[in-house]
Design a protein around this motif. Structure first.
Motif, PDB file in Angstrom:
ATOM      1  N   ALA A 154     -23.626  -5.150  28.410  1.00 59.20           N
ATOM      2  CA  ALA A 154     -23.274  -5.051  29.656  1.00 59.20           C
ATOM      3  C   ALA A 154     -22.902  -6.260  30.528  1.00 59.20           C
ATOM      4  CB  ALA A 154     -23.904  -4.294  30.795  1.00 59.20           C
ATOM      5  N   THR A 155     -23.482  -7.381  30.043  1.00 60.59           N
ATOM      6  CA  THR A 155     -23.359  -8.699  30.879  1.00 60.59           C
ATOM      7  C   THR A 155     -22.288  -9.566  30.114  1.00 60.59           C
ATOM      8  OG1 THR A 155     -25.055  -9.794  29.357  1.00 60.59           O
ATOM      9  CG2 THR A 155     -25.796  -8.779  31.504  1.00 60.59           C
ATOM     10  N   LEU A 156     -21.690  -9.223  29.291  1.00 64.76           N
ATOM     11  CA  LEU A 156     -20.674  -9.889  28.490  1.00 64.76           C
ATOM     12  C   LEU A 156     -19.378 -10.240  29.729  1.00 64.76           C
ATOM     13  CD1 LEU A 156     -19.109 -10.963  26.148  1.00 64.76           C
ATOM     14  CD2 LEU A 156     -17.750  -8.814  25.877  1.00 64.76           C
ATOM     15  N   LEU A 157     -19.137 -11.304  29.799  1.00 64.62           N
ATOM     16  CA  LEU A 157     -18.229 -11.867  30.796  1.00 64.62           C
ATOM     17  C   LEU A 157     -17.190 -12.641  30.306  1.00 64.62           C
ATOM     18  CD1 LEU A 157     -17.579 -11.988  33.853  1.00 64.62           C
ATOM     19  CD2 LEU A 157     -19.069 -13.834  33.989  1.00 64.62           C
ATOM     20  N   VAL A 158     -15.979 -12.285  30.362  1.00 62.08           N
ATOM     21  CA  VAL A 158     -14.598 -13.046  29.770  1.00 62.08           C
ATOM     22  C   VAL A 158     -13.850 -13.276  30.738  1.00 62.08           C
ATOM     23  CG1 VAL A 158     -13.000 -12.714  27.964  1.00 62.08           C
ATOM     24  CG2 VAL A 158     -14.942 -11.326  27.485  1.00 62.08           C
ATOM     25  N   ARG A 159     -13.305 -14.631  30.833  1.00 67.26           N
ATOM     26  CA  ARG A 159     -12.082 -14.937  31.713  1.00 67.26           C
ATOM     27  C   ARG A 159     -10.904 -14.998  30.728  1.00 67.26           C
ATOM     28  NH1 ARG A 159     -13.611 -19.974  34.682  1.00 67.26           N
ATOM     29  NH2 ARG A 159     -14.391 -18.304  36.134  1.00 67.26           N
ATOM     30  N   TYR A 160     -10.121 -13.949  31.367  1.00 65.45           N
ATOM     31  CA  TYR A 160      -8.516 -13.781  30.812  1.00 65.45           C
ATOM     32  C   TYR A 160      -7.736 -14.742  31.560  1.00 65.45           C
ATOM     33  CZ  TYR A 160     -10.878  -9.821  28.225  1.00 65.45           C
ATOM     34  OH  TYR A 160     -11.617  -9.336  27.476  1.00 65.45           O
ATOM     35  N   LYS A 161      -6.904 -15.579  30.944  1.00 65.60           N
ATOM     36  CA  LYS A 161      -5.974 -16.464  31.601  1.00 65.60           C
ATOM     37  C   LYS A 161      -4.683 -15.982  31.574  1.00 65.60           C
ATOM     38  CE  LYS A 161      -8.994 -20.202  31.556  1.00 65.60           C
ATOM     39  NZ  LYS A 161      -9.217 -21.654  31.162  1.00 65.60           N
ATOM     40  N   PHE A 162      -3.902 -16.335  32.530  1.00 63.94           N
ATOM     41  CA  PHE A 162      -2.400 -15.872  32.851  1.00 63.94           C
ATOM     42  C   PHE A 162      -1.497 -17.237  32.666  1.00 63.94           C
ATOM     43  CE2 PHE A 162      -4.879 -12.729  35.341  1.00 63.94           C
ATOM     44  CZ  PHE A 162      -4.869 -11.704  34.547  1.00 63.94           C
ATOM     45  N   PRO A 163      -0.402 -17.147  32.315  1.00 66.06           N
ATOM     46  CA  PRO A 163       0.297 -16.129  31.684  1.00 66.06           C
ATOM     47  C   PRO A 163      -0.163 -15.682  30.419  1.00 66.06           C
ATOM     48  CG  PRO A 163       1.759 -18.200  31.381  1.00 66.06           C
ATOM     49  CD  PRO A 163       0.358 -18.272  31.963  1.00 66.06           C
ATOM     50  N   ARG A 164      -0.099 -14.414  29.869  1.00 74.04           N
ATOM     51  CA  ARG A 164      -0.478 -14.016  28.643  1.00 74.04           C
ATOM     52  C   ARG A 164       0.530 -13.780  27.817  1.00 74.04           C
ATOM     53  NH1 ARG A 164      -5.348 -13.049  28.507  1.00 74.04           N
ATOM     54  NH2 ARG A 164      -5.529 -11.758  26.974  1.00 74.04           N
ATOM     55  N   PRO A 200      -5.464 -17.135  22.998  1.00 79.08           N
ATOM     56  CA  PRO A 200      -5.888 -18.590  23.171  1.00 79.08           C
ATOM     57  C   PRO A 200      -5.954 -19.104  24.604  1.00 79.08           C
ATOM     58  CG  PRO A 200      -4.197 -18.422  21.384  1.00 79.08           C
ATOM     59  CD  PRO A 200      -4.661 -17.010  22.095  1.00 79.08           C
ATOM     60  N   GLY A 201      -6.911 -19.757  24.858  1.00 80.11           N
ATOM     61  CA  GLY A 201      -7.286 -20.085  26.240  1.00 80.11           C
ATOM     62  C   GLY A 201      -8.220 -19.342  27.115  1.00 80.11           C
ATOM     63  N   ASP A 202      -8.097 -17.799  26.744  1.00 78.61           N
ATOM     64  CA  ASP A 202      -9.298 -17.130  27.196  1.00 78.61           C
ATOM     65  C   ASP A 202     -10.700 -17.660  26.996  1.00 78.61           C
ATOM     66  OD1 ASP A 202      -7.452 -15.520  28.257  1.00 78.61           O
ATOM     67  OD2 ASP A 202      -7.590 -14.203  26.797  1.00 78.61           O
ATOM     68  N   GLU A 203     -11.627 -17.485  27.806  1.00 77.26           N
ATOM     69  CA  GLU A 203     -13.132 -17.985  27.613  1.00 77.26           C
ATOM     70  C   GLU A 203     -14.090 -16.995  27.731  1.00 77.26           C
ATOM     71  OE1 GLU A 203     -14.136 -21.335  30.214  1.00 77.26           O
ATOM     72  OE2 GLU A 203     -12.035 -21.045  30.981  1.00 77.26           O
ATOM     73  N   ILE A 204     -15.139 -17.115  26.751  1.00 78.24           N
ATOM     74  CA  ILE A 204     -16.284 -16.161  27.202  1.00 78.24           C
ATOM     75  C   ILE A 204     -17.279 -16.883  28.070  1.00 78.24           C
ATOM     76  CG2 ILE A 204     -18.270 -15.140  26.031  1.00 78.24           C
ATOM     77  CD1 ILE A 204     -16.593 -14.976  23.479  1.00 78.24           C
ATOM     78  N   LEU A 205     -17.623 -16.360  29.223  1.00 81.60           N
ATOM     79  CA  LEU A 205     -18.379 -17.068  30.280  1.00 81.60           C
ATOM     80  C   LEU A 205     -19.978 -16.755  30.055  1.00 81.60           C
ATOM     81  CD1 LEU A 205     -16.222 -16.697  33.529  1.00 81.60           C
ATOM     82  CD2 LEU A 205     -16.288 -18.706  31.709  1.00 81.60           C
ATOM     83  N   LEU A 206     -19.956 -15.567  29.424  1.00 81.22           N
ATOM     84  CA  LEU A 206     -21.545 -15.299  29.128  1.00 81.22           C
ATOM     85  C   LEU A 206     -21.510 -14.145  27.953  1.00 81.22           C
ATOM     86  CD1 LEU A 206     -24.417 -15.128  30.394  1.00 81.22           C
ATOM     87  CD2 LEU A 206     -24.059 -13.323  31.726  1.00 81.22           C
ATOM     88  N   THR A 207     -22.418 -14.498  27.074  1.00 84.53           N
ATOM     89  CA  THR A 207     -22.592 -13.667  26.016  1.00 84.53           C
ATOM     90  C   THR A 207     -24.013 -13.064  26.005  1.00 84.53           C
ATOM     91  OG1 THR A 207     -21.163 -15.181  24.664  1.00 84.53           O
ATOM     92  CG2 THR A 207     -22.484 -13.476  23.325  1.00 84.53           C
ATOM     93  N   PRO A 208     -23.936 -11.844  25.928  1.00 85.32           N
ATOM     94  CA  PRO A 208     -25.269 -11.179  25.982  1.00 85.32           C
ATOM     95  C   PRO A 208     -26.058 -11.429  24.455  1.00 85.32           C
ATOM     96  CG  PRO A 208     -23.553  -9.330  25.672  1.00 85.32           C
ATOM     97  CD  PRO A 208     -23.035 -10.877  25.860  1.00 85.32           C
ATOM     98  N   PRO A 209     -27.349 -11.176  24.587  1.00 84.48           N
ATOM     99  CA  PRO A 209     -27.776 -11.363  23.225  1.00 84.48           C
ATOM    100  C   PRO A 209     -27.371 -10.294  22.173  1.00 84.48           C
ATOM    101  CG  PRO A 209     -29.560 -11.156  25.045  1.00 84.48           C
ATOM    102  CD  PRO A 209     -28.161 -10.859  25.518  1.00 84.48           C
TER     103      PRO A 209
END
Length: 100
Positions: free
Chosen positions: A90-100, A76-85
């Motif tokens: 390869a372009t999948l981009l995820v922002r993982y937030k801290f603390p975990r 919870p709190g992490d975000e998908i910034l870019l989802t490929p088709p």
């Protein structure tokens, strides 16, 4: 992430099937290192993670497995910034937030 070509198989070598555990280990280590460095988040691109775990792009790559691990490691709190088709690529981009 660094990519040391001296320890990685070359793209023209036979493909090595990477396991889910290979990606989990490297991703969790990255997250741990970034948290220890005091960061509030880290953005991870699938292509970079796959390259860190094993040679990419290459014949027989494991990008679907890499992306599955990235999705499964989200909290919870992490975000998908870019989802490929198709959701995995390869372009999948995820922002993982801290603390975990």
């Amino acid at each position: 992430m660094k990519n040391d070509a001296t320890t990685r198989p070359q793209a023209n070598q036979a493909p090595v099937r990477l396991s889910k555990g290979d990606f989990v280990t490297v991703l969790r280590k990255l997250l741990q290192d970034e948290a220890k460095a005091g960061k509030s988040s880290v953005d991870v691109r699938a292509a970079n993670l796959h390259t860190e775990v094993g040679v990419y792009p290459a014949r027989g790559h494991s990008m679907p497995t890499c992306c599955t691990v990235m999705y499964e490691e989200m909290q919870p709190g992490d975000e998908i910034l870019l989802t490929p088709p198709g959701g995995k690529g390869a372009t999948l981009l995820v922002r993982y937030k801290f603390p975990r």
